[in-house]
Design an enzyme around this catalytic site. Structure first.
Site, short mmCIF file in Angstrom:
data_model
loop_
_atom_site.label_atom_id
_atom_site.label_comp_id
_atom_site.label_asym_id
_atom_site.label_seq_id
_atom_site.Cartn_x
_atom_site.Cartn_y
_atom_site.Cartn_z
N ASP A 116 0.65 -1.02 0.02
CA ASP A 116 -0.03 -0.02 -0.10
C ASP A 116 0.80 1.14 -0.02
OD1 ASP A 116 -2.52 -1.30 -0.08
OD2 ASP A 116 -2.49 -1.57 1.95
N LYS A 121 0.62 -7.79 -3.24
CA LYS A 121 -0.77 -7.25 -3.62
C LYS A 121 -0.42 -5.78 -4.28
CE LYS A 121 -4.36 -5.83 -0.95
NZ LYS A 121 -4.97 -4.57 -1.55
N ASP A 164 -4.92 -5.97 -7.61
CA ASP A 164 -6.32 -5.81 -6.70
C ASP A 164 -7.07 -4.57 -7.39
OD1 ASP A 164 -8.40 -5.45 -4.78
OD2 ASP A 164 -7.25 -4.82 -3.37
N LEU A 165 -7.75 -4.56 -8.56
CA LEU A 165 -8.23 -3.40 -9.09
C LEU A 165 -9.86 -3.43 -9.19
CD1 LEU A 165 -5.73 -3.00 -12.25
CD2 LEU A 165 -5.81 -1.80 -10.12
N LYS A 166 -10.52 -4.50 -8.70
CA LYS A 166 -11.90 -4.78 -8.42
C LYS A 166 -12.69 -3.95 -9.67
CE LYS A 166 -11.50 -4.10 -3.55
NZ LYS A 166 -9.96 -3.60 -3.21
N ASP A 216 -18.12 -3.10 -14.21
CA ASP A 216 -18.76 -2.25 -15.43
C ASP A 216 -19.65 -3.53 -16.09
OD1 ASP A 216 -19.09 -0.46 -17.53
OD2 ASP A 216 -17.11 0.37 -16.94
N ASN A 238 -19.10 -6.31 -21.41
CA ASN A 238 -18.19 -6.15 -22.39
C ASN A 238 -16.73 -5.35 -22.11
OD1 ASN A 238 -17.14 -6.37 -25.10
ND2 ASN A 238 -17.48 -4.06 -25.35
N THR A 290 -15.99 -4.67 3.08
CA THR A 290 -15.98 -4.88 4.57
C THR A 290 -16.30 -3.45 4.99
OG1 THR A 290 -13.61 -4.99 4.57
CG2 THR A 290 -14.80 -7.14 4.80
N ARG A 320 0.26 -3.75 7.08
CA ARG A 320 1.01 -2.94 8.09
C ARG A 320 1.70 -3.90 9.06
NH1 ARG A 320 -4.03 0.98 8.70
NH2 ARG A 320 -4.77 -1.09 8.17
O1 C5P Z 1 -2.60 -3.06 6.45
P1 C5P Z 1 -3.55 -4.06 6.64
O2 C5P Z 1 -3.03 -5.42 6.78
O3 C5P Z 1 -4.83 -3.64 7.12
O4 C5P Z 1 -3.80 -4.05 4.96
C1 C5P Z 1 -4.83 -4.84 4.58
C2 C5P Z 1 -4.76 -4.80 2.86
O5 C5P Z 1 -6.10 -5.31 2.54
C3 C5P Z 1 -5.14 -3.30 2.37
O6 C5P Z 1 -4.44 -3.36 1.10
C4 C5P Z 1 -6.65 -3.14 2.16
O7 C5P Z 1 -6.80 -2.42 1.31
C5 C5P Z 1 -7.01 -4.68 1.90
N1 C5P Z 1 -8.36 -5.03 2.09
C6 C5P Z 1 -8.94 -4.98 3.26
N2 C5P Z 1 -10.27 -5.41 3.59
C7 C5P Z 1 -10.91 -5.64 2.44
C8 C5P Z 1 -10.40 -5.78 0.98
C9 C5P Z 1 -8.96 -5.47 1.01
O8 C5P Z 1 -8.20 -4.60 4.25
N3 C5P Z 1 -12.22 -6.16 2.61
#
Ligand code: C5P
Length: 229
Positions: free
Chosen positions: A11, A33, A60-62, A65, A68, A118, A209
Site C-alpha cells: 500500500d 498485492k 487488486d483493481l476490483k 462495469d 464487455n 467490508t 502494515r
Molecule cells: O495493513 P493491513 O494489513 O490492514 O492491509 C490490508 C490490505 O487489505 C489493504 O491493502 C486493504 O486495502 C486490503 N483490504 C482490506 N479489506 C478488504 C479488502 C481489502 O483490508 N475487505
C-alpha cells in the site's frame, strides 16, 4: 495450505519503496498485492518493475462495469508481463459480467470476486437497495461467483465459516484483516490472527502494515510463518 500463504499488501504509491519491499521480503511471502493507488499512478511500467522481482502478483483493481467493458479491461491487463497471478472483479457486476470476465483470462490467472466491501454496514447496504444485510448478501454473491466459474472470493475472517460451509473447499479464500497476536487493529474491525484465519479456512492472507510497518519487516513475516505451524 499453500507453501507460503502471505500476500503482502504494497500500500504505497512509491515505486522505489515497492521494489525495496519486494526484494527484501520475497523469500518470506507467497504473493504481493498491487492496488489502485499504485497502478493508477505508475501503470504497466510500475507494475512490471515490481513484478520483475519474481513474486506472484495479486492485482487488486476490483473491476465493475458492463460485461464487455470488464472483458476488454481484463484482456488489457493480461498483456502485463509477467501476467498477474490473481485479479479481481466485483461480484455485484452480475452473472454475465462474471462469466465474461472468466472467459477473458487464462486459467493460469486466478479470478476472484469482491462480494460486499467490508467497509459497508447493513445500513449502507440498505441505502443502496440491498435489504438482505451485508453477511447474507456476501454469502449470496460468493455462491454467484462460484456458479459463474470464478476461482474464489476476497472475504473477512468472519465470513470464512459460512463460505466454507456453503461452497467446495477448492474455492479460494483471500482474507485481509489479519493481525498477529499483540499488534493493533488500526482501522480494521473484523480481524483474526494468522493462525486463526488459516484454521478457519483462509487460503491466502492479505497482510500489510503488520509487516510493512514493523521495525524489522523480514522478521515480522518470518514470525507470521512460524506462528502457523
Ligand atoms: O495493513 P493491513 O494489513 O490492514 O492491509 C490490508 C490490505 O487489505 C489493504 O491493502 C486493504 O486495502 C486490503 N483490504 C482490506 N479489506 C478488504 C479488502 C481489502 O483490508 N475487505
Amino acid at each position: 495450505m499453500l507453501q507460503n500463504p502471505i500476500c503482502l499488501a504494497l500500500d504505497t504509491p512509491n515505486v522505489a519503496r515497492a521494489q525495496e519491499l519486494a526484494r527484501l521480503l520475497k523469500p518470506h511471502i507467497g504473493f504481493l498485492k498491487i492496488g489502485m493507488e499504485f497502478f493508477y499512478a505508475h501503470g504497466a511500467a510500475g507494475y512490471e518493475k515490481v513484478a520483475h522481482e519474481g513474486v506472484p502478483i495479486f492485482l487488486d483493481l476490483k473491476l465493475h462495469d458492463i460485461p464487455n467493458t470488464v472483458e476488454q479491461g481484463l484482456r488489457s491487463l493480461m498483456r502485463l508481463n509477467p501476467a498477474p497471478a490473481i485479479v479481481n472483479v466485483h461480484a455485484q457486476g452480475g452473472r454475465a459480467m462474471l462469466e465474461m470476465a472468466r472467459k477473458a483470462i487464462p486459467a493460469s490467472t486466478k479470478l476472484i470476486a469482491v462480494t460486499v466491501l467490508t467497509s459497508l454496514s447493513d445500513v449502507d447496504c440498505e441505502e443502496t437497495g440491498h435489504n438482505l444485510g451485508a453477511a447474507a448478501l456476501a454469502e449470496k454473491l460468493a455462491a454467484l461467483a462460484h456458479g459463474a466459474g470464478l476461482d474464489g472470493v476476497v472475504c473477512s475472517p468472519q465470513d470464512l465459516p459460512n463460505i466454507r460451509a456453503a461452497l467446495p473447499r477448492s474455492f479460494l479464500t483471500v482474507v485481509p484483516g489479519i493481525r498477529p497476536e499483540g499488534t493493533g487493529a488500526q482501522d480494521q474491525k473484523r480481524i483474526a490472527t494468522p493462525k486463526a484465519a488459516i484454521a478457519a479456512g483462509a487460503d491466502i492472507m492479505v497482510i500489510g502494515r503488520a509487516i510493512t510497518g514493523a521495525a524489522d519487516p523480514v522478521r515480522a513475516a518470518q514470525e507470521i510463518v512460524a506462528s502457523l505451524s
